[in-house]
Design an enzyme around this catalytic site. Structure first.
Site, PDB file in Angstrom:
ATOM      1  N   SER A 171       0.799  -1.223   0.000  1.00  0.00           N
ATOM      2  CA  SER A 171       0.000   0.000   0.000  1.00  0.00           C
ATOM      3  C   SER A 171       0.835   1.277   0.000  1.00  0.00           C
ATOM      4  O   SER A 171       1.637   1.495  -0.888  1.00  0.00           O
ATOM      5  CB  SER A 171      -0.939  -0.037   1.201  1.00  0.00           C
ATOM      6  OG  SER A 171      -1.815   1.032   1.147  1.00  0.00           O
ATOM      7  N   HIS A 172       0.687   2.053   1.056  1.00  0.00           N
ATOM      8  CA  HIS A 172       1.324   3.367   1.151  1.00  0.00           C
ATOM      9  C   HIS A 172       2.757   3.269   1.681  1.00  0.00           C
ATOM     10  O   HIS A 172       3.421   4.285   1.840  1.00  0.00           O
ATOM     11  CB  HIS A 172       0.501   4.233   2.100  1.00  0.00           C
ATOM     12  CG  HIS A 172       0.307   3.557   3.427  1.00  0.00           C
ATOM     13  ND1 HIS A 172      -0.504   2.456   3.574  1.00  0.00           N
ATOM     14  CD2 HIS A 172       0.841   3.783   4.638  1.00  0.00           C
ATOM     15  CE1 HIS A 172      -0.466   2.047   4.822  1.00  0.00           C
ATOM     16  NE2 HIS A 172       0.338   2.838   5.498  1.00  0.00           N
ATOM     17  N   ASP A 231      -2.269   6.536  -3.432  1.00  0.00           N
ATOM     18  CA  ASP A 231      -1.110   5.896  -2.803  1.00  0.00           C
ATOM     19  C   ASP A 231      -0.508   4.794  -3.664  1.00  0.00           C
ATOM     20  O   ASP A 231      -0.883   4.624  -4.828  1.00  0.00           O
ATOM     21  CB  ASP A 231      -1.507   5.342  -1.430  1.00  0.00           C
ATOM     22  CG  ASP A 231      -2.439   4.159  -1.551  1.00  0.00           C
ATOM     23  OD1 ASP A 231      -3.190   4.108  -2.546  1.00  0.00           O
ATOM     24  OD2 ASP A 231      -2.418   3.281  -0.678  1.00  0.00           O
ATOM     25  N   ASP A 240      -0.874   1.569  -4.029  1.00  0.00           N
ATOM     26  CA  ASP A 240      -1.733   0.611  -4.733  1.00  0.00           C
ATOM     27  C   ASP A 240      -3.060   1.209  -5.191  1.00  0.00           C
ATOM     28  O   ASP A 240      -3.957   0.478  -5.623  1.00  0.00           O
ATOM     29  CB  ASP A 240      -1.981  -0.621  -3.860  1.00  0.00           C
ATOM     30  CG  ASP A 240      -2.718  -0.292  -2.575  1.00  0.00           C
ATOM     31  OD1 ASP A 240      -2.544   0.820  -2.053  1.00  0.00           O
ATOM     32  OD2 ASP A 240      -3.479  -1.152  -2.076  1.00  0.00           O
ATOM     33  N   ASP A 262      -5.603   2.760  -3.621  1.00  0.00           N
ATOM     34  CA  ASP A 262      -6.885   2.732  -2.912  1.00  0.00           C
ATOM     35  C   ASP A 262      -7.097   3.943  -2.001  1.00  0.00           C
ATOM     36  O   ASP A 262      -8.212   4.218  -1.588  1.00  0.00           O
ATOM     37  CB  ASP A 262      -7.095   1.408  -2.154  1.00  0.00           C
ATOM     38  CG  ASP A 262      -6.001   1.104  -1.145  1.00  0.00           C
ATOM     39  OD1 ASP A 262      -5.071   1.926  -1.008  1.00  0.00           O
ATOM     40  OD2 ASP A 262      -6.070   0.035  -0.505  1.00  0.00           O
ATOM     41  N   ARG A 263      -6.042   4.674  -1.693  1.00  0.00           N
ATOM     42  CA  ARG A 263      -6.208   5.856  -0.842  1.00  0.00           C
ATOM     43  C   ARG A 263      -6.358   7.112  -1.682  1.00  0.00           C
ATOM     44  O   ARG A 263      -5.958   7.137  -2.849  1.00  0.00           O
ATOM     45  CB  ARG A 263      -4.987   6.046   0.062  1.00  0.00           C
ATOM     46  CG  ARG A 263      -4.802   4.930   1.040  1.00  0.00           C
ATOM     47  CD  ARG A 263      -3.670   5.208   1.997  1.00  0.00           C
ATOM     48  NE  ARG A 263      -3.640   4.169   3.010  1.00  0.00           N
ATOM     49  CZ  ARG A 263      -3.147   4.308   4.224  1.00  0.00           C
ATOM     50  NH1 ARG A 263      -2.608   5.460   4.583  1.00  0.00           N
ATOM     51  NH2 ARG A 263      -3.175   3.316   5.085  1.00  0.00           N
ATOM     52  N   LYS A 266     -11.422   0.259  -0.784  1.00  0.00           N
ATOM     53  CA  LYS A 266     -11.465   1.705  -0.928  1.00  0.00           C
ATOM     54  C   LYS A 266     -10.854   2.043  -2.277  1.00  0.00           C
ATOM     55  O   LYS A 266     -10.100   1.251  -2.837  1.00  0.00           O
ATOM     56  CB  LYS A 266     -10.765   2.394   0.219  1.00  0.00           C
ATOM     57  CG  LYS A 266      -9.327   1.998   0.469  1.00  0.00           C
ATOM     58  CD  LYS A 266      -8.854   2.710   1.720  1.00  0.00           C
ATOM     59  CE  LYS A 266      -7.416   2.389   2.050  1.00  0.00           C
ATOM     60  NZ  LYS A 266      -7.285   1.130   2.803  1.00  0.00           N
TER      61      LYS A 266
END
Ligand code: G16
Length: 544
Positions: free
Chosen positions: A113-114, A278, A280, A282-283, A377
């Protein structure tokens, strides 16, 4: 077909956290480490035998190698069909979209992710269910238990298939489809938003925007959707090329790590709208000209305005937020006469509510918002939601937010993160505070009187599963809250998160700086929890 059975040893640290298994790349590259986890997934999800699996990741360092290993293991474990993003690329929401659209038996998503990428940085893997959402705790626990007892994993020799070539490939015993990572997702976005209205706004000459892909997975998605389909001028998407180490940036869209974008939006005559996503995809972070929209406010504003957008014209069934997310959405839900659910941190907790049709929108303070269109998300979805809203309301981001506060009041909100703290010290802080909670109830600290204090537990209203130990809450009269949690996504040491909130309804007091508006509560948090003492830090690493 040649299938090798390789002896593996037990790893005791493969328990998934808030969102899958996240570790340093060096941990994943230990012999048999990735394989062990993947075999456990195949063992606990027998539907995958003869079924279809979606596979992709955010392109970070080790993505391609891991995809190669998983394809060989899928083949050896009898998976019938794998749908993989070209080059091994899929944003997390795009993977969710594919799982749902092609009714597959699930997906494996590779991402931390982030968190930063690179040989010494982070990697991750998680299994998503046939509904497109992250596996619930019952499944992640079963996977973990299986990792502890595995003695062998199954793998085929390398096939030489090139995952850069779009189309169908047949491997011995398994079909492989390499898909354009963007196409299905872009089609879904066009079914939800008014692309004509957004094109008109972008062509008006009165409006400009900037999107920061942070050299992460959303680059190709944003280029296709914002520049190709919506006609935003070239250069609208900055840092568009996905890089294995994200160009050395920390791909977390917040005010600290997306400082370049913030600087552009703060310029005189800068763009009207700014957004970032981010690692991946999703943010999301939403900015106006010299204006930051907190994720909690963003969710509330989306809920209040959803009926203005084509995909949500019929209204929303309900809304959900994670417990540490501010209560701004609760006020909108009350005004709309719909339910607002409070869940533990982790997108997986929204899945049942979405599947049951109990909610349409959900969001978290950690820069995540989404809807029932997928089960993750969705960063670009949130950006398009706001862009569509700006096209319909023809007001600035700041005007929309300020009008919202005038109508509903403002939940002043901040999160302070203390990263890479000694794990034992962080545990001690939580344990000491947890023990003090009962005695706090009824006590007053200056203007703040404690009405409740507990360790948050959640009973899922759909399947009655119970999750305990989800964060320490100290609730005060008139909507103020202090929340303490340890992050479940870090890969070294512990990250302490302090969430602080206060509700303000006085129309004359809505425009203060949140750090000063919340100063007395921040001081109270320090005196109750002795943060400096336990963390050995005089200030947080990140404030959002
Ligand atoms: C993940 C989860 C989110 C959660 C976030 C932060 O996001 O999917 O639900 O809010 O981590 O979790 P924590 O506070 O435990 O670090 P992502 O974007 O990392 O997948």
């Amino acid at each position: 077909m040649k299938i090798e059975s390789i002896a593996t040893k037990t790893f005791t640290d493969q328990k998934p956290g808030t969102s899958g298994l996240r570790k340093k790349v060096t941990a994943f590259r230990q012999p048999h480490y990735l394989e062990n986890f993947v075999q456990a997934v195949f063992d606990v999800r027998p539907d995958l035998q003869g079924g279809t699996l979606v596979l992709g990741g955010d392109g970070r360092f080790y993505n391609r190698e891991a995809i190669g290993i998983i394809l060989r293991m899928a083949q050896a474990n009898g998976v019938g069909h794998v749908i993989v993003g070209q080059g091994g690329i899929l944003s997390t929401p795009a993977a969710s979209c594919l799982i749902r659209k092609y009714r597959t038996q699930g997906g494996l998503i590779l991402s931390a992710s982030h968190n930063p990428g690179g040989p010494d940085a982070d990697f991750g893997i998680k299994f998503n269910m046939p509904n497109g959402g992250p596996a619930p705790e019952s499944v992640t626990e079963a996977i973990y238990q299986r990792t502890l007892e595995l003695e062998h994993y199954r793998i085929c020799p390398p096939s030489g298939i090139n995952i850069d070539h779009l189309g169908e490939h047949t491997l011995e015993g398994m079909k492989l489809t390499v898909v354009d990572p963007v196409a299905d997702y872009a089609e879904l976005m066009q079914s939800l938003f008014d692309f004509k209205a957004m094109r008109t706004l972008l062509a008006s000459g009165l409006f400009s925007m900037r999107f920061d892909a942070m050299h992460a997975v959303t680059g190709p998605y944003a280029l296709r959707i914002l520049e190709d389909l919506l006609g935003a001028p070239e250069g609208t998407v900055m840092r568009a090329e996905p890089l294995a180490d994200f160009g050395g940036v920390h791909p977390d869209p917040n005010l600290v790590y997306a400082a370049d974008l913030v600087a552009v939006l703060n310029r005189p005559n800068g763009p009207d709208f700014g957004a970032a996503s981010d690692g991946d995809g999703d943010r999301n972070m939403i900015l106006g000209s010299r204006f930051f929209v907190t994720p909690s406010d963003s969710l509330a504003i989306m809920a209040a305005n959803a009926h203005l957008l084509p995909g949500y014209r019929q209204g929303i069934a309900g809304v959900a937020r994670s417990m540490p997310t501010s209560c701004a959405a609760d006020r909108v839900a009350e005004a709309l006469g719909i339910a607002c659910h409070e869940t533990p941190t982790g997108w997986k907790f929204f899945g049942n509510l979405l599947d049951a049709g109990a909610i349409t929108l959900c969001g978290e303070e950690s820069f995540g918002t989404g809807s029932d269109h997928v089960r993750e998300k969705d960063g670009l979805w949130a950006v398009l939601f706001w862009l569509n809203l700006l096209a319909v309301r023809r007001q600035s981001v700041a005007e929309i937010v300020k009008e919202h506060w005038q109508r509903f009041g403002r939940n002043y909100y901040t999160r302070h993160d203390y990263e890479d703290v000694d794990s034992d010290a962080a545990g001690d802080l939580m344990q000491t505070l947890r023990a003090r909670l009962p005695e706090l109830i009824g006590q007053s600290f200056g203007p703040f009187t404690v009405t409740a204090a507990d360790d948050f537990a959640y009973t899922d209203p759909v399947d009655a599963s119970v999750s305990t130990g989800q964060g320490l809450r100290i609730l005060f009269e008139e909507g103020a809250r202090l929340i303490f949690r340890l992050s479940g996504t870090g890969t070294s040491g512990a990250t302490l998160r302090l969430y602080v909130e206060r509700y303000e309804s006085d129309p004359g007091c809505l425009l203060e700086d949140p750090q000063s508006a919340l100063r007395p509560l921040l001081e109270l948090a320090e005196s109750l929890a002795q943060i400096q003492h336990y963390t050995q830090r005089s200030q947080p690493d990140v404030i959002t």
